[in-house]
Design an enzyme around this catalytic site. Structure first.
Site, PDB file in Angstrom:
ATOM      1  N   GLY A   1       1.095  -2.162   4.066  1.00 49.54           N
ATOM      2  CA  GLY A   1       1.640  -0.816   3.939  1.00 49.54           C
ATOM      3  C   GLY A   1       2.864  -0.650   4.811  1.00 49.54           C
ATOM      4  N   SER A   2       2.627  -0.425   6.107  1.00 48.04           N
ATOM      5  CA  SER A   2       3.747  -0.133   7.019  1.00 48.04           C
ATOM      6  C   SER A   2       4.717  -1.311   7.121  1.00 48.04           C
ATOM      7  CB  SER A   2       3.219   0.263   8.399  1.00 48.04           C
ATOM      8  OG  SER A   2       2.252  -0.656   8.849  1.00 48.04           O
ATOM      9  N   HIS A  25      -8.242   1.462  -4.102  1.00 51.85           N
ATOM     10  CA  HIS A  25      -9.158   1.263  -2.976  1.00 51.85           C
ATOM     11  C   HIS A  25      -9.775   2.616  -2.652  1.00 51.85           C
ATOM     12  CE1 HIS A  25      -9.498   0.252   1.622  1.00 51.85           C
ATOM     13  NE2 HIS A  25     -10.669   0.472   1.065  1.00 51.85           N
ATOM     14  N   HIS A  74      -1.256  -1.271  -4.294  1.00 54.32           N
ATOM     15  CA  HIS A  74      -2.503  -0.894  -3.627  1.00 54.32           C
ATOM     16  C   HIS A  74      -2.509   0.619  -3.426  1.00 54.32           C
ATOM     17  CE1 HIS A  74      -6.052  -1.783  -1.164  1.00 54.32           C
ATOM     18  NE2 HIS A  74      -5.597  -0.881  -0.308  1.00 54.32           N
ATOM     19  N   MET A 127     -11.590  -5.596   5.208  1.00 53.03           N
ATOM     20  CA  MET A 127     -10.760  -4.703   6.025  1.00 53.03           C
ATOM     21  C   MET A 127     -10.485  -5.360   7.372  1.00 53.03           C
ATOM     22  SD  MET A 127     -10.203  -2.005   4.174  1.00 53.03           S
ATOM     23  CE  MET A 127      -9.268  -1.161   5.455  1.00 53.03           C
ATOM     24  N   MET A 129     -11.887   5.092  -0.700  1.00 54.19           N
ATOM     25  CA  MET A 129     -12.526   5.388   0.585  1.00 54.19           C
ATOM     26  C   MET A 129     -13.070   6.801   0.454  1.00 54.19           C
ATOM     27  SD  MET A 129      -9.572   3.650   2.920  1.00 54.19           S
ATOM     28  CE  MET A 129      -8.409   3.660   1.552  1.00 54.19           C
ATOM     29  N   ASP A 149      -4.486   3.731  -2.043  1.00 53.19           N
ATOM     30  CA  ASP A 149      -5.534   4.134  -1.103  1.00 53.19           C
ATOM     31  C   ASP A 149      -5.983   5.571  -1.349  1.00 53.19           C
ATOM     32  OD1 ASP A 149      -5.965   1.872   0.689  1.00 53.19           O
ATOM     33  OD2 ASP A 149      -3.874   2.158   1.278  1.00 53.19           O
ATOM     34  N   ASP A 191      -6.828  -6.334   4.109  1.00 55.01           N
ATOM     35  CA  ASP A 191      -6.180  -5.025   4.147  1.00 55.01           C
ATOM     36  C   ASP A 191      -6.201  -4.459   5.564  1.00 55.01           C
ATOM     37  OD1 ASP A 191      -5.243  -2.467   3.719  1.00 55.01           O
ATOM     38  OD2 ASP A 191      -6.885  -1.837   2.404  1.00 55.01           O
ATOM     39  N   GLY A 192      -5.015  -4.300   6.139  1.00 55.52           N
ATOM     40  CA  GLY A 192      -4.902  -3.636   7.437  1.00 55.52           C
ATOM     41  C   GLY A 192      -4.140  -4.460   8.450  1.00 55.52           C
ATOM     42  N   GLY A 193      -2.999  -3.960   8.865  1.00 59.45           N
ATOM     43  CA  GLY A 193      -2.240  -4.608   9.939  1.00 59.45           C
ATOM     44  C   GLY A 193      -1.602  -5.926   9.545  1.00 59.45           C
ATOM     45  N   MET A 218      -8.418   8.522  -0.097  1.00 58.62           N
ATOM     46  CA  MET A 218      -9.203   8.980   1.066  1.00 58.62           C
ATOM     47  C   MET A 218      -9.617  10.427   0.867  1.00 58.62           C
ATOM     48  SD  MET A 218      -6.969   7.325   4.123  1.00 58.62           S
ATOM     49  CE  MET A 218      -6.404   5.631   4.067  1.00 58.62           C
ATOM     50  N   SER A 255       0.845  -1.195   0.000  1.00 60.87           N
ATOM     51  CA  SER A 255       0.000   0.000   0.000  1.00 60.87           C
ATOM     52  C   SER A 255       0.877   1.240   0.000  1.00 60.87           C
ATOM     53  CB  SER A 255      -0.894   0.008   1.232  1.00 60.87           C
ATOM     54  OG  SER A 255      -1.367   1.324   1.458  1.00 60.87           O
ATOM     55  N   GLY A 310      -8.812   4.319   7.010  1.00 60.18           N
ATOM     56  CA  GLY A 310      -8.422   5.710   7.226  1.00 60.18           C
ATOM     57  C   GLY A 310      -6.944   5.923   7.505  1.00 60.18           C
ATOM     58  N   PHE A 311      -6.297   4.914   8.076  1.00 56.73           N
ATOM     59  CA  PHE A 311      -4.902   5.106   8.464  1.00 56.73           C
ATOM     60  C   PHE A 311      -4.084   3.835   8.287  1.00 56.73           C
ATOM     61  CE2 PHE A 311      -7.628   7.912  10.884  1.00 56.73           C
ATOM     62  CZ  PHE A 311      -7.057   9.154  10.625  1.00 56.73           C
ATOM     63  N   GLY A 312      -2.821   4.012   7.969  1.00 58.16           N
ATOM     64  CA  GLY A 312      -1.897   2.893   7.971  1.00 58.16           C
ATOM     65  C   GLY A 312      -1.402   2.646   9.393  1.00 58.16           C
ATOM     66  N   GLY A 313      -0.735   1.526   9.558  1.00 64.12           N
ATOM     67  CA  GLY A 313      -0.062   1.261  10.826  1.00 64.12           C
ATOM     68  C   GLY A 313      -0.958   0.892  11.993  1.00 64.12           C
TER      69      GLY A 313
HETATM   70  C1  DX5 Z   1      -6.286   1.701   5.537  1.00 67.05           C
HETATM   71  C2  DX5 Z   1      -5.823   1.362   4.155  1.00 67.05           C
HETATM   72  C3  DX5 Z   1      -4.742   0.347   4.104  1.00 67.05           C
HETATM   73  C4  DX5 Z   1      -3.468   0.761   4.781  1.00 67.05           C
HETATM   74  C5  DX5 Z   1      -2.844  -0.471   5.311  1.00 67.05           C
HETATM   75  O1  DX5 Z   1      -7.466   2.441   5.441  1.00 67.05           O
HETATM   76  O2  DX5 Z   1      -6.901   0.867   3.377  1.00 67.05           O
HETATM   77  O3  DX5 Z   1      -4.494  -0.050   2.753  1.00 67.05           O
HETATM   78  O4  DX5 Z   1      -2.543   1.397   3.957  1.00 67.05           O
HETATM   79  O5  DX5 Z   1      -1.706  -0.108   6.013  1.00 67.05           O
HETATM   80  P1  DX5 Z   1      -1.020  -1.101   7.044  1.00 67.05           P
HETATM   81  O6  DX5 Z   1      -0.571  -2.295   6.256  1.00 67.05           O
HETATM   82  O7  DX5 Z   1       0.077  -0.304   7.614  1.00 67.05           O
HETATM   83  O8  DX5 Z   1      -2.092  -1.478   8.036  1.00 67.05           O
HETATM   84 ZN    ZN Z   2      -6.472  -0.015   1.396  1.00 65.78          ZN
END
Ligand code: DX5
Ligand code: ZN
Length: 220
Positions: free
Chosen positions: A199-200, A68, A34, A139, A70, A36, A177-179, A38, A9, A144-147
């Site tokens: 992502g992170s 993706h 990916h 999800m 949002m 994102d 997607d996420g964590g 927003m 991501s 909304g946020f990475g990490g």
């Molecule tokens: C969150 C995004 C994800 C995000 C995942 O809303 O849709 O794609 O970048 O980031 P990590 O892998 O750090 O959770």
């Molecule tokens: Zn995403």
């Protein structure tokens, strides 16, 4: 089962060097980028739009772009992402007025439609849509946020989505997607996911290729 895909991501990339960052993860073995999007309305954060997607596409990416969305509303922006080189375009059912119409719009613009499920959104939305989808995105954090930290109830939701997809007998990707990290990607794969957004875990690592390799080894 489809071949597993790793989808870095860009949310966690260094945006000041975005082109080089994307080149680096492709070089590191990414299967999909990916992207994102927003809008500070559907989710409490603001990222990038079709202009940036088109710029990456023009760079000559060798892997597909997985957009993706949002954002709300959804429909107005779909043609712009299609023109910007998106392969997959996914959206949240709560973010559009007419889900079936949005799916058809994505297809009509030559892209592959995906439907995204927030942690508390029931899979019922698949009842009359799965036959028109190429991707189901589960999800594992609130968007909304990475990490953020992986929400464990996602595993049984992935399993339920896997059962539905297998019963449908069509080629539909099941994306999580996420964590996602090297230490939980195997659990997500066991639950049925075949496409893994990270992502992170990737952009926050010292060696992107090594992280992608470790992820692949976990799900092999
Ligand atoms: C969150 C995004 C994800 C995000 C995942 O809303 O849709 O794609 O970048 O980031 P990590 O892998 O750090 O959770
Ligand atoms: Zn995403």
């Amino acid at each position: 089962m489809l071949a597993p895909w790793i989808a870095p991501s860009i949310l966690s990339a260094d945006f000041a060097r975005l082109g080089a960052e994307v080149d680096a993860v492709v070089e590191a073995g990414a299967d999909l980028i990916h992207f994102d999007v927003m809008d500070n309305h559907y989710v409490p954060n603001l990222t990038v739009g079709p202009v940036v997607c088109a710029a990456l596409h023009r760079r000559g990416l060798t892997v597909p772009i997985d957009v993706h969305l949002m954002v709300s509303p959804v429909d107005r922006i779909v043609p712009e992402f299609a023109a910007a080189g998106a392969t997959y375009i996914s959206f949240h059912p709560e973010a559009t007025q007419h889900i079936d119409r949005t799916i058809a719009l994505i297809r009509d613009h030559g892209c592959r439609p995906g439907l995204v499920f927030n942690p508390a959104t029931p899979l019922d939305y698949l009842d009359y849509t799965l036959e028109f989808l190429d991707l189901v995105l589960i999800m594992s954090v609130n968007p909304g946020f990475g990490g953020q930290r992986f929400i464990p109830t996602t595993l049984r939701k992935l399993a339920a989505a896997r059962t539905r997809i297998d019963a449908a007998g069509r080629e539909v990707r099941l994306e999580v997607d996420g964590g996602i990290k090297t230490d939980n990607i195997r659990a997500a794969a066991r639950a049925g996911a075949d496409t893994f957004v990270a992502g992170s875990a990737i952009f926050g690592s010292q060696d992107y290729a090594r992280t992608v390799r470790e992820m692949r080894a976990q799900i092999a």
